[in-house]
Write a protein that holds these residues in place. Structure first.
Motif, PDB file in Angstrom:
ATOM      1  N   LEU A   1       0.820  -1.205   0.000  1.00 30.27           N
ATOM      2  CA  LEU A   1       0.000   0.000   0.000  1.00 30.27           C
ATOM      3  C   LEU A   1       0.855   1.256   0.000  1.00 30.27           C
ATOM      4  N   GLU A   2       1.934   1.247   0.784  1.00 26.94           N
ATOM      5  CA  GLU A   2       2.791   2.436   0.877  1.00 26.94           C
ATOM      6  C   GLU A   2       3.453   2.748  -0.457  1.00 26.94           C
ATOM      7  N   LEU A   3       3.969   1.721  -1.148  1.00 25.02           N
ATOM      8  CA  LEU A   3       4.605   1.982  -2.441  1.00 25.02           C
ATOM      9  C   LEU A   3       3.563   2.454  -3.454  1.00 25.02           C
ATOM     10  N   ALA A   4       2.388   1.841  -3.448  1.00 23.52           N
ATOM     11  CA  ALA A   4       1.334   2.272  -4.370  1.00 23.52           C
ATOM     12  C   ALA A   4       0.965   3.731  -4.120  1.00 23.52           C
ATOM     13  N   GLU A   5       0.845   4.114  -2.870  1.00 17.92           N
ATOM     14  CA  GLU A   5       0.501   5.502  -2.537  1.00 17.92           C
ATOM     15  C   GLU A   5       1.589   6.470  -2.979  1.00 17.92           C
ATOM     16  N   ARG A   6       2.842   6.110  -2.741  1.00 19.62           N
ATOM     17  CA  ARG A   6       3.937   7.021  -3.111  1.00 19.62           C
ATOM     18  C   ARG A   6       4.007   7.199  -4.623  1.00 19.62           C
ATOM     19  N   LEU A   7       3.810   6.119  -5.368  1.00 14.46           N
ATOM     20  CA  LEU A   7       3.836   6.236  -6.824  1.00 14.46           C
ATOM     21  C   LEU A   7       2.633   7.021  -7.330  1.00 14.46           C
ATOM     22  N   ALA A   8       1.493   6.877  -6.654  1.00 13.46           N
ATOM     23  CA  ALA A   8       0.308   7.643  -7.046  1.00 13.46           C
ATOM     24  C   ALA A   8       0.547   9.139  -6.893  1.00 13.46           C
ATOM     25  N   THR A   9       1.266   9.524  -5.839  1.00 13.05           N
ATOM     26  CA  THR A   9       1.550  10.954  -5.642  1.00 13.05           C
ATOM     27  C   THR A   9       2.484  11.485  -6.730  1.00 13.05           C
ATOM     28  N   ARG A  10       3.209  10.580  -7.391  1.00 12.17           N
ATOM     29  CA  ARG A  10       4.107  10.974  -8.492  1.00 12.17           C
ATOM     30  C   ARG A  10       3.381  11.017  -9.833  1.00 12.17           C
TER      31      ARG A  10
END
Length: 281
Positions: free
Chosen positions: A55-64
């Motif tokens: 979830l954390e990696l998905a969220e960080r990539l979404a912010t990019r």
């Protein structure tokens, strides 16, 4: 390179590819450096790392600015309360797509399989715009082929598309798609295939996903490793060319590729761009 129909089909699929990555510490930087924003990125769920890493990696990539697709492995979710929390968290991050496999872990709660979690998502009002489920062109080690096709039929009311597991045999792909469509499963399909793989890097990646998990993965996928790492063995271009007649058929409903990168992200994007360039020339 072959005829124009083949070129058009392969260009379309390569333009609608998405990349599967493992939630390791270096994955985010690799994606940001090498993957264009029009490529969706799916993030696997690892029993050794737990869903938070996914979830954390998905969220960080979404912010990019990436379209991200976290894997919600059903057996790693304790029940509806946790599923509600996950759904609200992902929606807050602007994530509208998920992939729901059963997962290899032992169930930690209420969900013994993907269908049970999908049913709860329906009860929750279908919080995601797109929901992918797994298809198995090759025989599953513990599930009969007829049951895997039946499972896709059962999931069709809850999912928007099928993502096929790895296969290296175009003939197997053809027969499997025909069986699935003749059964009445009409969901669009993303064809699963590996990106370019280096033996040393692949084995190194296997150790990073957890010792116990790596052992299980290697045991279950000996044939996969042998084909990927053998000199002059599997190549994505040859595989796609042989699959092209099947993928070109309107009834196949294949809308794109799901590329297993094994976190060899730079190499995967270079391969995709190189093949697109050759097909367009």
């Amino acid at each position: 390179m072959r005829n124009q129909a083949v070129r058009r089909t392969l260009v379309r699929l390569l333009e609608h590819a998405r990349y599967e990555v493992l939630p390791t510490p270096s994955a985010e930087a690799k994606v940001i450096e090498h993957v264009p924003l029009d490529i969706a990125v799916t993030v696997t769920a690892s029993p050794s790392k737990g869903l938070p890493a996914t979830l954390e990696l998905a969220e960080r990539l979404a912010t990019r600015g990436y379209v991200t697709v976290p894997h919600l492995a059903a057996r790693m979710v304790s029940g509806r309360s946790e599923l509600v929390e996950i759904s609200e968290r992902l929606k807050a991050a602007g994530i509208t797509r998920v992939f729901v496999p059963g997962g290899d872990a032992d169930p930690v709660g209420d969900y013994a399989d993907a269908l049970a979690l999908l049913e709860d998502l329906a009860v929750m009002g279908h919080p995601f715009e797109q929901v992918g489920v797994t298809g198995y062109p090759e025989s599953h080690p513990t599930i009969h082929d007829d049951l895997t096709v039946q499972a896709m039929w059962d999931k069709r009311r809850y999912a928007t598309h099928v993502v096929s597991n790895l296969s290296f045999d175009p003939a197997v792909i053809r027969v499997w798609i025909q069986r699935m469509r003749s059964r009445g499963v009409t969901m669009p399909l993303l064809l699963g295939m590996p990106g370019p793989v280096d033996r040393t890097k692949l084995l190194s990646m296997a150790t990073k996903i957890g010792v116990g998990e790596s052992t299980r993965f290697l045991a279950k996928n000996k044939g996969t490793f042998a084909r990927l790492a053998a000199p002059g063995g599997f190549t994505g271009e040859r595989f796609l060319l042989k699959c092209a007649p099947t993928l070109s058929e309107p009834t196949s409903l294949v809308e794109g590729l799901h590329v297993f990168t094994f976190n060899q992200i730079e190499e995967t994007e270079a391969w995709r761009q190189g093949l697109l360039s050759r097909l367009r020339s």
